[in-house]
Design an enzyme around this catalytic site. Structure first.
Site, PDB file in Angstrom:
ATOM      1  CB  THR A 194      -4.277  -7.861  -3.493  1.00 20.78           C
ATOM      2  OG1 THR A 194      -4.223  -7.750  -2.060  1.00 20.78           O
ATOM      3  CG2 THR A 194      -4.518  -9.317  -3.864  1.00 20.78           C
ATOM      4  CB  ALA A 195      -3.588  -3.059  -5.941  1.00 19.47           C
ATOM      5  CG  PHE A 196      -5.237   1.297  -3.197  1.00 16.70           C
ATOM      6  CD1 PHE A 196      -6.416   1.995  -3.453  1.00 16.70           C
ATOM      7  CD2 PHE A 196      -4.129   1.587  -3.980  1.00 16.70           C
ATOM      8  CE1 PHE A 196      -6.491   2.949  -4.461  1.00 16.70           C
ATOM      9  CE2 PHE A 196      -4.190   2.536  -4.988  1.00 16.70           C
ATOM     10  CZ  PHE A 196      -5.373   3.216  -5.238  1.00 16.70           C
ATOM     11  CB  SER A 277       2.014   0.749 -10.482  1.00 16.22           C
ATOM     12  OG  SER A 277       3.272   0.427  -9.908  1.00 16.22           O
ATOM     13  CD  GLU A 298      -4.661  -9.572 -14.326  1.00 16.71           C
ATOM     14  OE1 GLU A 298      -4.794  -8.521 -15.001  1.00 16.71           O
ATOM     15  OE2 GLU A 298      -5.108 -10.665 -14.683  1.00 16.71           O
TER      16      GLU A 298
END
Length: 542
Positions: A194-196, A277, A298
């Protein structure tokens, strides 16, 4: 002589006392240099966090990797420290997760749903604390942080119902004495990176559905939001242990690029869900494809709101304000382009500038604040680069355009006009609160501009014409995965599938039939008769 010696002793003693006092003061400052040690942030300990935290969980807590500091974007100070996992930690965790799957896969789906329900309930009991942690560590305002945790809770509720509903189909067989049906089974081990910007919700989308479908999970949270990952995992751990189930069913390995690379190349990972990204997603996707693995991507979004000449401009301004400024422009669904009909362009820009000027900026934990910091210095640097390039390419900064002189990573939300629709900077996704206002002559032209960027995540049109609505959502309309009418590009509900096309990756998470990505489908033909007819009426050896 004696007096001289005594004077020397007294002087040395005083110096020693000064040094001792300074050391004591230094120790006090050192112990309070982390926010978690300050009274204002003592609530963090209610989430099981401390000054030093382990970033690996596979039934027990550990970690043999680098010790990293979690930084607060609103003031640049250290919140607490986390020991990340190494590749060796990851490999150990894979084996423990696979062993846990042998137990979890035998649990009936409705009972798995009950465990997910309990996870949602445990999250609900700490929703305010978790929302504050998201705000503190990521930088979004507290109402958004609480809303993100609520999204995880909502997906848990959705997954509970799904546990009694996902099903294959029984199909008509052309052969007498035969049954033709579909059987859905879990994949096994699902890796989640997952991303921040959404450190809770995206994991919730994936893990809730994956668990209900019978999978086990290994989570690699964003390196810059490790405390969120640890706090969420501790809550999930308590639920599995209370039910006498292996807590390794939901494992965690906080780590760097090496752990992510290990997940991408590991054939033990039956599905790798990656949020981040487009450039990194491209590497992840091709790496997984090389081993013929399954991947759910995603990625980025260069999202547009189209405003036609019959639009309700009050709704437009309110929607654009949230979609452009919310989360300081760091949502994958943030509006980055406003495609405005030439007859309303100037009015919308003018009204939006006034709305921007009234947005309260400050500490995202404070009441009434609507706009917080960027997550990191990297985001500030990208913001500055985009502003410079926009000016160089002919753009005019109508509002904002500067870094704010205060502690933390604050920048002004920015509106740029005067650029051509195909300017390089317009087609570049900059993860920052910058929106480019473009002037268009027609709906057809606006749709073409909406679709000409590489990404295809979210889009919206504002119009009162029913014919325009159906053209927009039809085959010659928006090419995005999310196609809205008279609402912003951001703020999706959990009941629909979330994801996008083209360079956004093509993955779908959360609702609708996104659950199918976490399962494998088998077509089963069962002969319950005494004859052996072949399909298509083929005669062989008769």
């Amino acid at each position: 002589m004696i007096s001289t010696c005594m004077a020397t002793i007294l002087r040395v003693t005083r110096q020693a006392l000064v040094i001792r006092s300074s050391l004591s003061q230094y120790r006090r400052l050192s112990s309070s240099s982390m926010l978690i040690e300050q009274e204002k942030y003592s609530w963090l300990k209610q989430l099981g966090l401390s000054t030093e935290n382990k970033g690996v969980f596979n039934g027990e807590w550990g970690g043999r990797g680098e010790v990293v500091s979690s930084m607060c974007p609103s003031n640049g100070e250290t919140i607490a420290k986390v020991t990340q996992g190494s590749v060796e930690d990851y490999r150990d965790t894979v084996q423990k997760a696979k062993a846990a799957w042998d137990i979890w896969a035998d649990v009936p789906a409705p009972k798995r749903g009950e465990i997910v329900r309990q996870i949602g309930h445990a999250l609900r009991e700490k929703v305010d604390l978790l929302g504050a942690l998201v705000s503190l560590e990521m930088g979004k305002i507290k109402p958004e942080g609480v809303g993100e945790v609520q999204e995880y809770i909502d997906v848990c509720d959705y997954a509970v119902g799904l546990s009694r509903m996902f099903a294959g189909r029984v199909l008509p067989s052309e052969r007498p004495g035969h049954a033709l049906l579909e059987q859905w089974n879990p994949l096994g081990l699902v890796g989640i990176i997952t991303a921040f910007n959404f450190p809770v919700a995206v994991y919730g989308w994936n893990s809730s559905i994956a668990l209900t479908c019978g999978n086990v999970c290994i989570w690699k949270g964003a390196p810059t939001t490790p405390l969120v990952s640890v706090a969420i995992t501790k809550i999930i751990q308590s639920v599995f242990e209370a039910n006498n189930l292996p807590a390794a069913i939901c494992s965690l390995v906080q780590g760097g690029t090496d752990v992510g690379q290990a997940m991408a190349t590991d054939t033990n990972i039956n599905l790798l869900s990656f949020t981040g990204s487009t450039p990194v997603g491209n590497v992840v996707g091709t790496t997984v494809q090389q081993r013929f693995g399954k991947v759910l991507l995603e990625l980025g979004g260069n999202n547009a709101i189209i405003v036609l000449d019959d639009a309700d401009l009050d709704m437009v301004v309110r929607s654009a304000l949230f979609a452009c400024v919310g989360t300081a422009g760091q949502r994958c669904t943030t509006t980055r382009r406003l495609i405005l009909h030439e007859s309303v362009h100037d009015e919308v820009v003018s009204r939006l500038k006034k709305a921007y000027s009234q947005v309260p900026m400050g500490d995202p934990l404070d009441d009434g604040v609507l706009y917080g910091p960027m997550h990191s210095q990297q985001g500030v640097d990208l913001y500055n680069k985009a502003i410079e390039d926009a000016k160089a390419q002919g753009g005019k900064v109508e509002y904002g355009g500067k870094v704010v002189d205060r502690p933390g990573y604050y920048v002004e939300p920015t509106i740029v006009t005067g650029l051509p629709h195909d300017a390089e900077v317009v087609h570049r996704e900059t993860f920052a609160p910058i929106v480019y206002a473009l002037k268009t002559k027609s709906m057809e032209e606006a749709i073409a501009w909406n679709n000409e960027v590489k990404q295809g995540l979210s889009s919206s049109i504002f119009t009162g014409n029913l014919g325009n609505v159906f053209k927009w959502i039809g085959p010659k309309g928006s090419d995005c995965g999310i196609v809205n009418v008279n609402i912003p590009t951001s703020g999706a509900e959990i009941g629909g599938a979330f994801g996008g096309e083209k360079h956004t990756g093509g993955g779908r998470e959360s609702g609708s039939d996104a659950w199918k990505q976490y399962m494998r489908r088998a077509t089963c033909t069962i002969n319950y008769g005494k004859e052996l007819p072949l399909a298509q009426g083929i005669k062989f050896g008769e």
